[in-house]
Write a protein that holds these residues in place. Structure first.
Motif, PDB file in Angstrom:
ATOM      1  N   TRP A 105     -14.856  -7.021 -27.616  1.00  0.00           N
ATOM      2  CA  TRP A 105     -15.306  -7.360 -26.083  1.00  0.00           C
ATOM      3  C   TRP A 105     -15.949  -6.140 -25.433  1.00  0.00           C
ATOM      4  N   GLY A 106     -16.422  -6.043 -23.901  1.00  0.00           N
ATOM      5  CA  GLY A 106     -15.969  -4.979 -23.521  1.00  0.00           C
ATOM      6  C   GLY A 106     -15.448  -5.334 -22.214  1.00  0.00           C
ATOM      7  N   GLN A 107     -14.484  -4.363 -20.912  1.00  0.00           N
ATOM      8  CA  GLN A 107     -14.229  -4.644 -20.465  1.00  0.00           C
ATOM      9  C   GLN A 107     -14.502  -5.562 -19.161  1.00  0.00           C
ATOM     10  N   GLY A 108     -15.572  -5.634 -18.989  1.00  0.00           N
ATOM     11  CA  GLY A 108     -15.727  -6.305 -17.639  1.00  0.00           C
ATOM     12  C   GLY A 108     -16.433  -5.669 -16.766  1.00  0.00           C
ATOM     13  N   THR A 109     -17.885  -6.544 -15.631  1.00  0.00           N
ATOM     14  CA  THR A 109     -17.979  -5.973 -14.574  1.00  0.00           C
ATOM     15  C   THR A 109     -18.154  -6.574 -13.569  1.00  0.00           C
ATOM     16  N   GLN A 110     -18.204  -6.901 -12.982  1.00  0.00           N
ATOM     17  CA  GLN A 110     -18.001  -7.803 -11.464  1.00  0.00           C
ATOM     18  C   GLN A 110     -19.265  -7.836 -11.331  1.00  0.00           C
ATOM     19  N   VAL A 111     -19.495  -8.927 -10.974  1.00  0.00           N
ATOM     20  CA  VAL A 111     -21.236  -9.204 -10.166  1.00  0.00           C
ATOM     21  C   VAL A 111     -20.621 -10.206  -9.230  1.00  0.00           C
ATOM     22  N   THR A 112     -21.046  -9.868  -7.966  1.00  0.00           N
ATOM     23  CA  THR A 112     -21.172 -10.630  -6.964  1.00  0.00           C
ATOM     24  C   THR A 112     -22.277 -11.333  -5.939  1.00  0.00           C
ATOM     25  N   VAL A 113     -22.317 -12.502  -5.543  1.00  0.00           N
ATOM     26  CA  VAL A 113     -23.464 -12.886  -5.231  1.00  0.00           C
ATOM     27  C   VAL A 113     -23.652 -13.039  -3.471  1.00  0.00           C
TER      28      VAL A 113
END
Length: 115
Positions: A105-113
């Motif tokens: 797994w990667g570390q994650g990236t935040q997406v905010t809409v």
């Protein structure tokens, strides 16, 4: 295998974002690659998957998101169009290198809409 996701950010509803996930490993082309997301207070959920077997999407993103890969660059992408506030989440890329499921797994990236 190390996975490094990037490309998240803040976007208005109806907008677009493109995520990238760079992977280490000399046999990237043999990996099944996927994107998952986890919204606050919710469980992690499947978004999209790409492998030699085909491409699959969650119903909630079908027709709006596109997963692709460039094996020469060891990178998988997620193009997200017509984003909705309910797409807000931390997005994770994952690799399935064998037959035991998503094992890296990667570390994650935040997406905010925003609405």
């Amino acid at each position: 295998v190390q996975l490094q996701a990037s490309g998240g950010g803040l976007v208005q509803a109806g907008g677009s974002l493109s995520l990238s996930c760079a992977a280490s490993g000399r046999t990237f082309s043999t990996y099944n690659m996927g994107w998952f997301r986890q919204a606050p207070g919710k469980e992690r959920e499947f978004v999209a998957r790409i492998s030699w077997q085909g491409i699959y999407y969650a119903d909630s993103v079908k027709g709006r998101f596109t997963i692709s890969r460039d094996n020469a660059k060891n990178t998988v992408y997620l193009q997200m169009n017509r984003l909705k506030p309910e797409d807000t989440a931390v997005y994770y890329c994952a690799a399935e290198t064998g037959s035991t499921g998503w094992d890296y797994w990667g570390q994650g990236t935040q997406v905010t809409v925003s609405s």
